[in-house]
Design a protein around this motif. Sequence first.
Motif, mmCIF file in Angstrom:
data_model
loop_
_atom_site.group_PDB
_atom_site.id
_atom_site.type_symbol
_atom_site.label_atom_id
_atom_site.label_comp_id
_atom_site.label_asym_id
_atom_site.label_seq_id
_atom_site.Cartn_x
_atom_site.Cartn_y
_atom_site.Cartn_z
ATOM 1 N N VAL A 204 0.933 -1.320 -0.090
ATOM 2 C CA VAL A 204 -0.084 0.168 0.014
ATOM 3 C C VAL A 204 0.767 1.369 -0.073
ATOM 4 O O VAL A 204 0.601 2.308 -0.743
ATOM 5 C CB VAL A 204 -1.016 -0.069 1.179
ATOM 6 N N PRO A 205 1.921 1.444 0.912
ATOM 7 C CA PRO A 205 2.831 2.616 0.773
ATOM 8 C C PRO A 205 3.527 2.867 -0.535
ATOM 9 O O PRO A 205 3.575 3.888 -1.035
ATOM 10 C CB PRO A 205 3.661 2.267 2.035
ATOM 11 N N GLN A 206 3.805 1.619 -1.282
ATOM 12 C CA GLN A 206 4.549 1.611 -2.450
ATOM 13 C C GLN A 206 3.456 2.238 -3.553
ATOM 14 O O GLN A 206 3.883 3.035 -4.239
ATOM 15 C CB GLN A 206 4.924 0.359 -3.007
ATOM 16 N N VAL A 207 2.092 1.743 -3.421
ATOM 17 C CA VAL A 207 1.291 2.195 -4.403
ATOM 18 C C VAL A 207 0.861 3.712 -4.182
ATOM 19 O O VAL A 207 0.928 4.496 -5.034
ATOM 20 C CB VAL A 207 -0.160 1.261 -4.178
ATOM 21 N N ALA A 208 0.786 4.175 -2.781
ATOM 22 C CA ALA A 208 0.714 5.523 -2.574
ATOM 23 C C ALA A 208 1.685 6.564 -3.175
ATOM 24 O O ALA A 208 1.376 7.527 -3.882
ATOM 25 C CB ALA A 208 0.407 5.539 -0.943
ATOM 26 N N ALA A 209 2.896 5.940 -2.676
ATOM 27 C CA ALA A 209 3.977 6.778 -3.491
ATOM 28 C C ALA A 209 3.952 6.817 -4.933
ATOM 29 O O ALA A 209 4.276 7.889 -5.736
ATOM 30 C CB ALA A 209 5.406 6.051 -3.108
ATOM 31 N N ARG A 210 3.736 5.713 -5.628
ATOM 32 C CA ARG A 210 3.513 5.606 -7.156
ATOM 33 C C ARG A 210 2.660 6.746 -7.828
ATOM 34 O O ARG A 210 2.694 7.414 -8.704
ATOM 35 C CB ARG A 210 3.127 4.173 -7.564
ATOM 36 N N LEU A 211 1.493 6.540 -6.878
ATOM 37 C CA LEU A 211 0.328 7.634 -7.558
ATOM 38 C C LEU A 211 0.362 8.906 -6.775
ATOM 39 O O LEU A 211 -0.368 9.850 -7.114
ATOM 40 C CB LEU A 211 -1.094 6.926 -7.127
ATOM 41 N N GLY A 212 1.403 9.270 -5.959
ATOM 42 C CA GLY A 212 1.205 10.571 -5.183
ATOM 43 C C GLY A 212 0.410 10.657 -4.356
ATOM 44 O O GLY A 212 -0.165 12.152 -4.181
ATOM 45 N N ILE A 213 -0.185 10.003 -3.549
ATOM 46 C CA ILE A 213 -1.161 10.028 -2.736
ATOM 47 C C ILE A 213 -0.983 9.702 -1.281
ATOM 48 O O ILE A 213 0.250 9.118 -1.030
ATOM 49 C CB ILE A 213 -2.596 9.413 -2.972
ATOM 50 N N SER A 214 -1.589 9.981 -0.226
ATOM 51 C CA SER A 214 -1.225 9.505 1.154
ATOM 52 C C SER A 214 -1.733 8.242 1.507
ATOM 53 O O SER A 214 -2.382 7.374 0.747
ATOM 54 C CB SER A 214 -2.076 10.597 2.259
ATOM 55 N N ARG A 215 -0.909 7.524 2.542
ATOM 56 C CA ARG A 215 -1.258 6.112 2.845
ATOM 57 C C ARG A 215 -2.653 6.149 3.121
ATOM 58 O O ARG A 215 -3.382 5.013 2.788
ATOM 59 C CB ARG A 215 -0.390 5.693 3.830
ATOM 60 N N ALA A 216 -3.167 6.998 3.968
ATOM 61 C CA ALA A 216 -4.477 6.803 4.297
ATOM 62 C C ALA A 216 -5.452 6.987 2.916
ATOM 63 O O ALA A 216 -6.413 6.160 3.071
ATOM 64 C CB ALA A 216 -4.970 8.120 5.224
ATOM 65 N N SER A 217 -5.323 7.672 1.758
ATOM 66 C CA SER A 217 -6.147 7.825 0.819
ATOM 67 C C SER A 217 -6.072 6.404 0.047
ATOM 68 O O SER A 217 -6.885 5.963 -0.438
ATOM 69 C CB SER A 217 -5.580 8.755 -0.157
ATOM 70 N N ALA A 218 -4.886 5.728 0.057
ATOM 71 C CA ALA A 218 -4.568 4.498 -0.342
ATOM 72 C C ALA A 218 -5.375 3.445 0.128
ATOM 73 O O ALA A 218 -6.116 2.690 -0.368
ATOM 74 C CB ALA A 218 -3.187 4.103 -0.499
ATOM 75 N N TYR A 219 -5.502 3.375 1.263
ATOM 76 C CA TYR A 219 -6.323 2.528 2.253
ATOM 77 C C TYR A 219 -7.664 2.529 2.113
ATOM 78 O O TYR A 219 -8.557 1.733 2.036
ATOM 79 C CB TYR A 219 -5.909 2.642 3.725
ATOM 80 N N SER A 220 -8.113 3.978 1.583
ATOM 81 C CA SER A 220 -9.570 4.102 1.690
ATOM 82 C C SER A 220 -10.096 3.611 0.512
ATOM 83 O O SER A 220 -11.037 3.160 0.342
ATOM 84 C CB SER A 220 -9.732 5.711 1.807
ATOM 85 N N TYR A 221 -9.206 4.123 -0.834
ATOM 86 C CA TYR A 221 -9.595 3.290 -2.197
ATOM 87 C C TYR A 221 -9.695 1.852 -2.136
ATOM 88 O O TYR A 221 -10.516 1.374 -2.724
ATOM 89 C CB TYR A 221 -8.692 4.002 -3.099
ATOM 90 N N LEU A 222 -8.646 1.233 -1.499
ATOM 91 C CA LEU A 222 -8.647 -0.286 -1.396
ATOM 92 C C LEU A 222 -9.757 -0.815 -0.777
ATOM 93 O O LEU A 222 -10.559 -1.660 -1.213
ATOM 94 C CB LEU A 222 -7.439 -0.474 -0.820
ATOM 95 N N ALA A 223 -10.300 -0.200 0.404
ATOM 96 C CA ALA A 223 -11.602 -0.636 1.245
ATOM 97 C C ALA A 223 -12.690 -0.550 0.449
ATOM 98 O O ALA A 223 -13.636 -1.251 0.285
ATOM 99 C CB ALA A 223 -11.406 0.175 2.665
ATOM 100 N N LYS A 224 -12.776 0.561 -0.395
ATOM 101 C CA LYS A 224 -14.040 0.942 -1.287
ATOM 102 C C LYS A 224 -14.112 -0.153 -2.093
ATOM 103 O O LYS A 224 -15.018 -0.647 -2.576
ATOM 104 C CB LYS A 224 -13.985 2.329 -1.836
ATOM 105 N N ALA A 225 -12.947 -0.525 -2.997
ATOM 106 C CA ALA A 225 -12.915 -1.615 -4.015
ATOM 107 C C ALA A 225 -13.204 -2.736 -3.566
ATOM 108 O O ALA A 225 -14.005 -3.413 -4.105
ATOM 109 C CB ALA A 225 -11.503 -1.388 -4.680
#
Length: 243
Positions: A204-225
């Motif tokens: 998740v931190p790797q994906v967040a860094a690749r997209l330029g978003i926060s870890r919290a946002s990445a976890y939020s999108y993953l939970a929604k998916a």
Amino acid sequence: MSDEGSTSADPRAGDAERDAILAAVTPVADGIAATFGSLCEVVVHDYRRPEQSVVAVAGSVTGRDVGGAMSEIGMGMLARGDAADDELNYLTRTQTGKLVKSSTMLLRDSAGAVFGAVCVNLDITAVQQVGTLIGELAGVSVPAEVPTTTFGAAADVVDAVVSSVVDAHQLEHSRPWSELDRAARVALFRGLDERGVFTVRRAVPQVAARLGISRASAYSYLAKARAQGPEAAGPATSQGASA
């Protein structure tokens, strides 16, 4: 992998059985590699530790070493869990340009739970080159491109899969991440999840860094998916298998 569904009351018994299967498979891997010679490599994986899944290697085609991470196709199988099927006779290309024909056979315990795999890789680069020459002489078209696969550390494999899915998704929408609406962003995370990216620790931190978003946002999108489920997936998340 979880021992849920095991017939044994002691979860350690499940691990003991799986360890015994891996130990029994290792000499078989040596025998297969010796039979096919220097162009063959057999890799034994333990999916219980995705970041260091390689527990035995016989031969050398992809440059794998014991302690290495699983490849993209292994991540996808881990994501599908016990519903996964063997992948046989697929083609991929290494980062050094080798054309490889591979088969991945899953290992299951007595309860039917997937916990590992045996992968046979054949370097058919020379065969393909001869085939291409014969094809040109006969007026037959050259084969289509084969996807390149990253073999190595878990971080490298995750980066390769993330880049592949993100680039394909953004090409589909003709827009960068910053211009995607929420539904498209959730769909992108669903695609990553279906490729098994999030089975690897610290993905998740790797994906967040690749997209330029926060870890919290990445976890939020993953939970929604995950809440929406796979039935909500669109064509943008569909990916071909690569080794």
